[in-house]
Design a protein around this motif. Structure first.
Motif, PDB file in Angstrom:
ATOM      1  N   VAL A 161      86.410  22.748  37.883  1.00 60.56           N
ATOM      2  CA  VAL A 161      85.338  22.654  38.074  1.00 60.56           C
ATOM      3  C   VAL A 161      84.507  22.823  38.942  1.00 60.56           C
ATOM      4  O   VAL A 161      84.597  22.256  40.010  1.00 60.56           O
ATOM      5  CB  VAL A 161      84.692  20.916  36.833  1.00 60.56           C
ATOM      6  N   ASP A 162      83.832  24.190  39.573  1.00 62.68           N
ATOM      7  CA  ASP A 162      83.679  23.935  41.174  1.00 62.68           C
ATOM      8  C   ASP A 162      82.176  22.993  40.867  1.00 62.68           C
ATOM      9  O   ASP A 162      81.130  23.126  40.274  1.00 62.68           O
ATOM     10  CB  ASP A 162      83.579  25.260  41.488  1.00 62.68           C
ATOM     11  N   ALA A 163      81.671  22.979  42.193  1.00 63.82           N
ATOM     12  CA  ALA A 163      80.098  23.070  42.576  1.00 63.82           C
ATOM     13  C   ALA A 163      78.873  23.390  41.544  1.00 63.82           C
ATOM     14  O   ALA A 163      78.318  22.589  41.125  1.00 63.82           O
ATOM     15  CB  ALA A 163      79.506  22.437  43.911  1.00 63.82           C
ATOM     16  N   ASP A 164      78.692  24.699  41.027  1.00 65.92           N
ATOM     17  CA  ASP A 164      78.315  24.737  40.235  1.00 65.92           C
ATOM     18  C   ASP A 164      78.538  25.240  38.819  1.00 65.92           C
ATOM     19  O   ASP A 164      77.670  25.506  37.871  1.00 65.92           O
ATOM     20  CB  ASP A 164      77.891  27.191  40.313  1.00 65.92           C
ATOM     21  N   GLY A 165      79.445  24.499  37.902  1.00 65.96           N
ATOM     22  CA  GLY A 165      79.783  23.921  36.648  1.00 65.96           C
ATOM     23  C   GLY A 165      80.727  25.060  36.108  1.00 65.96           C
ATOM     24  O   GLY A 165      81.212  24.793  35.081  1.00 65.96           O
ATOM     25  N   ALA A 166      81.575  25.663  36.893  1.00 61.51           N
ATOM     26  CA  ALA A 166      82.235  27.389  36.267  1.00 61.51           C
ATOM     27  C   ALA A 166      83.578  26.225  36.115  1.00 61.51           C
ATOM     28  O   ALA A 166      83.732  25.870  36.786  1.00 61.51           O
ATOM     29  CB  ALA A 166      82.352  28.019  37.545  1.00 61.51           C
TER      30      ALA A 166
END
Length: 125
Positions: free
Chosen positions: A86-91
């Motif tokens: 999960v990346d910082a943007d929630g992807a």
């Protein structure tokens, strides 16, 4: 007292588990890391640089192992994983990978990595 030298299995588990810094000293100076279909890195510093880039990316998100199977025999180790990122943007991305390690005299001489991104599904609710 000196610390015990990690086994090939322990080195491979650490590397495939994103605990790269724990095993930089177990990489051969001329290590070769091939990401099948992506390219090849040659030399300890090139591998360390790539690992540090990965750690920087992971520092703003998360990585959770959903599968982590290790097969080790002598100087060869294979690690089969499925990891949810999960990346910082929630992807979210889910990656299935297999890393195959070869060792000589206790140090990694080659890593061959196969990886494919899996489809993610949104849980009901």
């Amino acid at each position: 007292m000196t610390a015990a030298v990690p086994s090939p299995r322990e080195v491979a588990e650490a590397f495939s588990g994103h605990r790269f810094r724990d095993v930089y000293d177990r990489l051969a100076p001329d290590v070769r890391w091939t990401a099948v279909g992506e390219g090849e890195l040659v030399g300890r510093q090139a591998v360390v640089d790539a690992c540090e880039d990965t750690l920087t990316e992971l520092s703003t998100g998360s990585a959770k192992s959903q599968r982590f199977v290790v097969i080790a025999e002598g100087d060869a180790v294979a690690v089969d994983t499925v990891t949810r990122y999960v990346d910082a943007d929630g992807a979210v991305s889910v990656v299935s990978s297999c890393d195959v390690y070869a060792f000589t005299d206790g140090v990694v001489t080659t890593i061959r990595s196969y990886a494919v991104e899996l489809e993610t599904t949104t849980p009901p609710g």
